[in-house]
Design an enzyme around this catalytic site. Structure first.
Site, PDB file in Angstrom:
ATOM      1  CD  GLU A  76      -2.423   0.272   2.754  1.00 44.96           C
ATOM      2  OE1 GLU A  76      -1.722  -0.766   2.618  1.00 44.96           O
ATOM      3  OE2 GLU A  76      -2.328   1.027   3.736  1.00 44.96           O
ATOM      4  CD  GLU A 108       2.664   0.090   1.304  1.00 47.30           C
ATOM      5  OE1 GLU A 108       2.384  -0.082   2.522  1.00 47.30           O
ATOM      6  OE2 GLU A 108       2.219   1.024   0.625  1.00 47.30           O
TER       7      GLU A 108
END
Length: 452
Positions: free
Chosen positions: A191, A324
């Site tokens: 990320e 996630e």
């Protein structure tokens, strides 16, 4: 045309080959082979079901591990609290109903410091061992480059050297895993693609196009490296990291999916919304922790975010993996934890083309000692959701066209004669006697079913 005559000829031909001593048709089905099936990336994502992360394990990093560890992969594997991963631990994921495991990795661990960014062979070997166990368990695997100590934060100030390291990592990984089958997916990054030092999303648009440009360039480099490495990588399904894996930022028109000659890419986002419930366990300077989740407004927020993904990606044929999602359990109501995790999974799968992958670390939602989910009620609810939205299958539909026809028998005959001549798109549909193998006996059974 006489259907019985056609099928009889097909079967007779295959039986002659089998009687002549040909052995390869008697091959066990499973993920741990080098097959690249004729499946779209959307097909693959929908086949995954619900996933789980092997979190805080191979992505563990820190100078203190370098200084105080014993210099082995296990020093990193266990540094953030995980026990040494075992085959039984990985098999437990499959036993509990998960279809895919995401393996975050810090590839800088044990890396050479000579400027060539050579990944240590022992580190690669250990990750390969665990991935092999997952494939043995018929799990899909997502392997990525994770935070890795944060060196990608230097992209705006040291672009060339960061890209040299990024390219070196994925060049090596592409070579090491080039012959793995399509149960293994590569993910471009975690990320970290998105730089607040370049563009502050809360402070206007200055630098926005530059920051998105870095993201798009890195993702394109990833695809170019993998596709040019040959072997199965020419057709491997790839996962493209969104802008900070934030749904709103990734749905922005400045984010571009890379050009891919194979057309086999999905996009990765994460889901920790609202942060007060999904991230914070106590109040912070930037937010207030909450212990419950499940109001009408919170469900509406969840569904609104999922609809953004549909509008921007899945409706245009680009599948999504929520790489996630989840929440802590400390200072949280147990029922709300269960409700949130289940709701995100159902909101994802009910829309089609979106695979949710639960974030998990040692003994949070899955016990790495007992190899079971820590909340049996949550496990049952996830199984219900998985089964409710699983793609419909037709028995005998080997070529994946939604029907059982003479063409399915024909493609199985071709594969029995020469496995390299064709691909069984849905090999599990060819295993008519459910013995875990595809052979002449399955062909005979399917022939009889088609006639009847």
């Amino acid at each position: 045309m006489n259907l019985k005559a056609v099928i009889s000829a097909v079967t007779a031909t295959a039986m002659l080959v089998s009687a002549g001593g040909w052995k390869k048709a008697d091959t066990a089905l499973g993920a741990n082979d080098n097959t690249m099936r004729d499946m779209t990336t959307m097909d693959i994502i929908e086949d995954m079901g619900i996933g789980i992360n092997l979190g805080n394990t191979f992505e563990s990093s820190g100078q203190w591990i370098d200084d105080w560890g014993d210099g082995t992969p296990n020093a990193y594997e266990t540094a953030w609290g995980s026990p040494t991963v075992t085959k039984e631990l990985i098999q437990g994921y499959a036993n509990e109903g998960f279809g895919v495991v995401r393996v975050p990795v810090a590839w800088s661990n044990m890396m050479s410091d000579d400027g060539n960014y050579t990944i240590h062979p022992d580190y690669i070997a250990r990750v390969k061992e665990v991935i092999g166990w997952a494939l043995d368990a018929d799990l899909y695997v997502i392997m990525n480059l994770h935070w890795d100590g944060g060196w990608l934060e230097e992209i705006p100030t040291n672009y060339d050297e960061c890209m040299k390291k990024y390219s070196a990592i994925w060049t090596q990984l592409s070579d090491e895993f080039r012959d793995y089958g399509d149960y293994l997916m590569f993910e471009s990054q975690n990320e970290e693609l998105g730089w607040s030092s370049v563009w502050n999303q809360w402070g206007g648009t200055t630098g926005k196009d530059v920051s998105y440009g870095y993201v798009n360039a890195i993702n394109q480099e990833f695809v170019d490296i993998v596709r040019s490495s040959g072997g199965n990588n020419e057709k491997r399904h790839l996962l493209i990291s969104g802008y900070n894996t934030d749904i709103t930022l990734t749905c922005d028109s400045l984010f571009k999916m890379p050009d891919d000659p194979a057309g086999r890419c999905a996009v990765s986002v994460h889901y920790y919304t609202p942060a007060g419930f999904a991230i914070l366990t106590e109040d912070a300077s930037w937010g207030k922790a909450t212990s419950t989740w499940g109001t009408d407004a919170e469900y509406a927020e969840l569904n609104g975010n999922m609809d953004k993904l549909v509008s921007r990606f899945t409706s245009k044929g680009v599948p999504v993996i929520i790489g996630e999602y989840g929440c802590p359990k400390e200072n949280k109501e147990e029922a709300s934890v269960r409700r949130f995790i289940s709701a995100v999974a159902e909101a994802s799968m009910s829309r089609g083309g979106i695979c949710p992958v639960l974030w998990d670390v040692t003994d949070l939602h899955y016990s790495r000692k007992n190899y079971r989910m820590t909340d049996s009620e949550l496990q049952k609810e996830l199984i219900r959701i998985r089964d409710a939205y699983a793609p419909a299958s037709v028995e005998g539909d080997i070529n994946g066209d939604g029907n059982f026809l003479i063409s399915d028998v024909a493609v199985l005959q071709m594969w029995l004669l020469n496995p390299s001549s064709t691909t069984l798109k849905q090999p599990e549909m060819a295993d008519a006697d459910n013995d875990g193998r595809v052979d002449i006996f399955d062909l005979c059974l399917l022939k009889n079913r088609l006639i009847s």
